[in-house]
Scaffold this motif. Structure first.
Motif, PDB file in Angstrom:
ATOM      1  N   LEU A 409       0.839  -1.201   0.000  1.00 33.40           N
ATOM      2  CA  LEU A 409       0.000   0.000   0.000  1.00 33.40           C
ATOM      3  C   LEU A 409       0.876   1.255   0.000  1.00 33.40           C
ATOM      4  O   LEU A 409       0.476   2.305   0.475  1.00 33.40           O
ATOM      5  CB  LEU A 409      -0.919   0.000   1.216  1.00 33.40           C
ATOM      6  CG  LEU A 409      -2.035  -1.051   1.231  1.00 33.40           C
ATOM      7  CD1 LEU A 409      -2.633  -1.169   2.615  1.00 33.40           C
ATOM      8  CD2 LEU A 409      -3.111  -0.707   0.230  1.00 33.40           C
ATOM      9  N   GLN A 410       2.079   1.109  -0.532  1.00 34.49           N
ATOM     10  CA  GLN A 410       3.030   2.209  -0.538  1.00 34.49           C
ATOM     11  C   GLN A 410       2.451   3.439  -1.234  1.00 34.49           C
ATOM     12  O   GLN A 410       1.863   3.344  -2.307  1.00 34.49           O
ATOM     13  CB  GLN A 410       4.312   1.771  -1.250  1.00 34.49           C
ATOM     14  CG  GLN A 410       5.425   2.804  -1.199  1.00 34.49           C
ATOM     15  CD  GLN A 410       6.679   2.301  -1.876  1.00 34.49           C
ATOM     16  OE1 GLN A 410       6.656   1.262  -2.531  1.00 34.49           O
ATOM     17  NE2 GLN A 410       7.769   3.019  -1.726  1.00 34.49           N
ATOM     18  N   GLN A 411       2.603   4.592  -0.591  1.00 33.18           N
ATOM     19  CA  GLN A 411       2.178   5.899  -1.121  1.00 33.18           C
ATOM     20  C   GLN A 411       0.672   5.983  -1.367  1.00 33.18           C
ATOM     21  O   GLN A 411       0.213   6.844  -2.100  1.00 33.18           O
ATOM     22  CB  GLN A 411       2.918   6.222  -2.422  1.00 33.18           C
ATOM     23  CG  GLN A 411       4.416   6.399  -2.220  1.00 33.18           C
ATOM     24  CD  GLN A 411       5.135   6.820  -3.484  1.00 33.18           C
ATOM     25  OE1 GLN A 411       4.735   6.487  -4.586  1.00 33.18           O
ATOM     26  NE2 GLN A 411       6.217   7.565  -3.325  1.00 33.18           N
ATOM     27  N   ASN A 428       3.128  -3.087   3.483  1.00 31.78           N
ATOM     28  CA  ASN A 428       3.973  -1.935   3.159  1.00 31.78           C
ATOM     29  C   ASN A 428       3.097  -0.696   3.065  1.00 31.78           C
ATOM     30  O   ASN A 428       2.365  -0.507   2.097  1.00 31.78           O
ATOM     31  CB  ASN A 428       4.714  -2.162   1.840  1.00 31.78           C
ATOM     32  CG  ASN A 428       5.655  -1.006   1.515  1.00 31.78           C
ATOM     33  OD1 ASN A 428       5.843  -0.091   2.318  1.00 31.78           O
ATOM     34  ND2 ASN A 428       6.255  -1.047   0.342  1.00 31.78           N
ATOM     35  N   LEU A 429       3.172   0.165   4.088  1.00 36.73           N
ATOM     36  CA  LEU A 429       2.382   1.396   4.132  1.00 36.73           C
ATOM     37  C   LEU A 429       3.300   2.623   4.108  1.00 36.73           C
ATOM     38  O   LEU A 429       2.894   3.712   4.514  1.00 36.73           O
ATOM     39  CB  LEU A 429       1.513   1.413   5.390  1.00 36.73           C
ATOM     40  CG  LEU A 429       0.344   0.412   5.411  1.00 36.73           C
ATOM     41  CD1 LEU A 429      -0.034   0.055   6.822  1.00 36.73           C
ATOM     42  CD2 LEU A 429      -0.850   0.978   4.673  1.00 36.73           C
ATOM     43  N   SER A 430       4.509   2.434   3.629  1.00 36.85           N
ATOM     44  CA  SER A 430       5.458   3.551   3.623  1.00 36.85           C
ATOM     45  C   SER A 430       4.935   4.680   2.741  1.00 36.85           C
ATOM     46  O   SER A 430       4.376   4.456   1.672  1.00 36.85           O
ATOM     47  CB  SER A 430       6.826   3.084   3.115  1.00 36.85           C
ATOM     48  OG  SER A 430       6.733   2.576   1.800  1.00 36.85           O
ATOM     49  N   ASN A 448       5.457  -1.776   7.502  1.00 42.53           N
ATOM     50  CA  ASN A 448       6.363  -0.687   7.137  1.00 42.53           C
ATOM     51  C   ASN A 448       5.572   0.611   7.071  1.00 42.53           C
ATOM     52  O   ASN A 448       4.798   0.830   6.148  1.00 42.53           O
ATOM     53  CB  ASN A 448       7.026  -0.976   5.787  1.00 42.53           C
ATOM     54  CG  ASN A 448       8.047   0.097   5.421  1.00 42.53           C
ATOM     55  OD1 ASN A 448       8.294   1.022   6.185  1.00 42.53           O
ATOM     56  ND2 ASN A 448       8.645  -0.045   4.249  1.00 42.53           N
ATOM     57  N   LEU A 449       5.762   1.468   8.097  1.00 38.98           N
ATOM     58  CA  LEU A 449       5.065   2.754   8.153  1.00 38.98           C
ATOM     59  C   LEU A 449       6.062   3.907   8.015  1.00 38.98           C
ATOM     60  O   LEU A 449       5.795   5.037   8.434  1.00 38.98           O
ATOM     61  CB  LEU A 449       4.300   2.869   9.469  1.00 38.98           C
ATOM     62  CG  LEU A 449       3.061   1.970   9.592  1.00 38.98           C
ATOM     63  CD1 LEU A 449       2.712   1.726  11.048  1.00 38.98           C
ATOM     64  CD2 LEU A 449       1.872   2.576   8.858  1.00 38.98           C
ATOM     65  N   ALA A 467       6.795  -2.654  14.128  1.00 41.18           N
ATOM     66  CA  ALA A 467       6.536  -1.810  12.953  1.00 41.18           C
ATOM     67  C   ALA A 467       7.658  -0.801  12.746  1.00 41.18           C
ATOM     68  O   ALA A 467       8.307  -0.365  13.698  1.00 41.18           O
ATOM     69  CB  ALA A 467       5.204  -1.087  13.111  1.00 41.18           C
ATOM     70  N   ASN A 468       7.876  -0.417  11.483  1.00 42.71           N
ATOM     71  CA  ASN A 468       8.870   0.602  11.141  1.00 42.71           C
ATOM     72  C   ASN A 468       8.180   1.955  11.096  1.00 42.71           C
ATOM     73  O   ASN A 468       7.395   2.234  10.194  1.00 42.71           O
ATOM     74  CB  ASN A 468       9.507   0.290   9.778  1.00 42.71           C
ATOM     75  CG  ASN A 468      10.556   1.309   9.379  1.00 42.71           C
ATOM     76  OD1 ASN A 468      10.826   2.272  10.105  1.00 42.71           O
ATOM     77  ND2 ASN A 468      11.154   1.101   8.219  1.00 42.71           N
TER      78      ASN A 468
END
Length: 597
Positions: A409-411, A428-430, A448-449, A467-468
């Motif tokens: 779910l990046q960006q 992936n939520l970066s 991944n935040l 979590a990051n």
């Protein structure tokens, strides 16, 4: 002047790489079947030459004298024959597609069955020429003279006849569908071009919905005309006067609009993908909802974003875009942000929507056959065509209690999303936008935040173990003692708000936050912003709300015994079923606007 009357001499020199034969004298030469592509014979004397089945593609033949010559079945594709003398020349079955015959003299030439598609015959003389069965599709015949020419069964589909003279020509069996003409075009007496399917090019004409692809209309005057929903893809409109024209929803893909006058023009929702508008005048033009891509060329001082145009490309920001009825077939919209966009009735065949954000979008009535939706996200508010199953197409649902373990779910732009109880472990939520998202009890273990925007998100009872959170924005995030953060992570230092009894939330920004039923006993909320907040049923025993902004807040059923609301703003607040007997209210602005004394 050099002479190359010998076939062998000219062909030998050509085979050795020589191409410059300007002004040579080849009168009477036999060059049948010769391959002289891209040769330069500018101003050569070649009268009475035989060039049957010869190849002269892309040759430079400017000003050449070919009078009385025979070029039967010759290949002259894209050759430059401007100002050439072709009087009485035999060009039967020759291929002159895209050739330049500007101001050429073709009087009494034999052009039976000749292919002149898209040829430039601007200002050419075709008087008494035999064009029976010739193909002149989209040829430029502007200013050409065809007096006494023969056009039996000739095809002039989409040709430009502006300023041409066709007097004394029998046009009864000529195809003039889509032909352009203007007020200076001369037709035979009593001939009606409109009934023959031709179009008048003039100011204030009505050509709504016409299909005129690749129209050749340089310098045309169409000021104040209506060409809405027309197809002018690949049209040549260089230097055209299009001031105050209406081109709403018109297809201008790959059109050439260089130096065109578009002052005050309306191009709302027009398709300008790959169009060339360099040095066009777009002053006061309306380009809202125009489609453009990375190949579109605008004037150097024009900003399409300011004009509210839509970039159709991967990663495009199209939040709330109105793309209804748009033809987006084969478009690249992978990872595009189409949140809350209107795509009603749009054509999306073979469109790449992989990982696109379709939350809150309306795709009802769209054509999604063969569209790629793998990894695209949608929510319960997204509207798809009837009987369309998005999950079967590879899209995933953004909703409470959904399972999105390990998804990318990046960006992604998901403000106010409701993912309460969802499983996003290892996702992936970066760089994603999750402002004010409902993430109550969500599982984010090892997610991944990094650089994610979580401003105002509700993380009460969420699990973020491992979590990051590097670079993540946790300003105004709500959490409670049940929230699990990574080891050694300090949420308060990141600007998050602990929602629990006895906490200090002085001047906290909790505008429009849902705090229904929370226990904030003896919490310090002095001068906090709770405008529009939901506090119905909240336990606020002994809470300090002095100077707090509670304008429009819902406090219905809240327990406020011993609370301090002095000098608070309760304008339009809902205090239904609230016992205010043991509440300090000195100086508070009450719901009706009065000040409590």
């Amino acid at each position: 002047m050099p002479e190359y009357s010998s076939r062998n001499v000219i062909l030998k020199r050509y085979s050795l790489g020589e191409r410059d034969f300007r002004k040579v004298n080849l009168s009477g030469a036999n060059l049948n079947d010769a391959d002289l592509s891209k040769v330069d014979l500018t101003e050569a004397i070649m009268n009475q030459v035989t060039l049957c089945q010869a190849i002269l593609a892309e040759a430079k033949l400017t000003g050449i004298n070919l009078s009385g010559s025979a070029l039967i079945e010759a290949n002259l594709v894209r050759a430059d024959l401007s100002e050439a003398n072709l009087t009485d020349t035999i060009l039967c079955w020759a291929d002159l597609r895209n050739a330049n015959l500007c101001r050429a003299n073709l009087s009494e030439a034999n052009l039976v069955k000749t292919n002149l598609n898209r040829a430039n015959l601007n200002g050419a003389s075709l008087n008494r020429a035999n064009l029976n069965g010739a193909s002149l599709n989209r040829a430029n015949l502007s200013g050409a003279s065809l007096s006494g020419a023969f056009l039996l069964e000739a095809n002039l589909l989409g040709a430009n006849l502006s300023g041409a003279s066709l007097r004394e020509v029998n046009l009864q069996q000529t195809n003039l569908q889509g032909v352009f003409y203007d007020a200076t075009t001369q037709f035979p007496e009593h001939f009606d071009p409109i009934s023959a399917g031709a179009y008048l090019i003039a100011p204030k004409v009505h050509l709504v919905g016409v299909d005129l692809p690749a129209a050749n209309l340089p310098q045309a005057n169409l000021a104040s005309s209506n060409l809405s929903q027309a197809n002018f893809s690949k049209a040549n409109l260089q230097h055209a006067n299009l001031s105050a024209i209406i081109l709403n929803r018109t297809n201008l893909r790959e059109a050439n609009l260089q130096h065109a006058n578009l002052v005050g023009a309306s191009l709302i929702a027009a398709d300008l993908r790959a169009a060339n508008l360099s040095q066009a005048n777009l002053q006061q033009a309306q380009l809202a909802q125009v489609l453009y891509d990375q190949e579109t060329q605008f004037p150097s001082d024009f900003e399409p974003n300011t004009a509210k145009a839509y970039l159709i490309a991967p990663f495009s920001e199209l939040v709330g875009a109105n793309l209804a009825q748009a033809n987006l077939n084969n478009s690249q919209l992978c990872k595009a942000n189409l949140r809350a966009a209107c795509l009603v009735g749009a054509s999306l065949r073979k469109t790449d929507l992989a990982q696109a954000n379709l939350t809150d979008a309306d795709l009802s009535g769209t054509d999604l056959a063969t569209a790629n939706l793998v990894g695209a996200c949608y929510n319960q508010q997204t509207r798809f065509p009837q009987d369309f199953e998005p999950h079967q197409a590879g899209a995933f649902l953004i909703a409470p209690c959904t399972s999105l373990v390990g998804v990318d779910l990046q960006q992604l732009d998901l403000p106010n999303a409701n993912l309460s109880g969802a499983s996003l472990s290892a996702a992936n939520l970066s760089k994603s936008n999750l402002t004010r998202a409902n993430l109550k009890a969500v599982k984010l273990e090892n997610a991944n935040l990094c650089d994610a925007n979580l401003t105002g998100a509700d993380l009460r009872r969420a699990d973020l173990t491992g979590a990051n959170l590097i670079g993540a924005n946790l300003q105004q995030v709500l959490y409670n003692p049940a929230t699990r953060f990574p080891q050694d992570f300090d949420p308060m230092a990141s600007g998050a708000y602990l929602i629990a009894p006895n906490v200090s939330l002085q001047k906290a920004n909790l505008q429009a936050v849902d705090l229904s039923g929370v226990n904030l006993t003896k919490a310090n909320l002095t001068k906090a912003n709770l405008c529009g907040a939901k506090l119905s049923g909240a336990i606020l025993l002994g809470v300090n709300l002095s100077g707090a902004n509670l304008q429009g807040a819902d406090l219905s059923g809240a327990i406020l015994k011993g609370a301090d609301l002095s000098k608070s703003n309760l304008t339009n607040a809902n205090l239904r079923a609230v016992d205010l007997k043991q509440v300090i209210l000195e100086g508070a602005v009450m719901p009706d606007g009065t000040i409590y004394e």
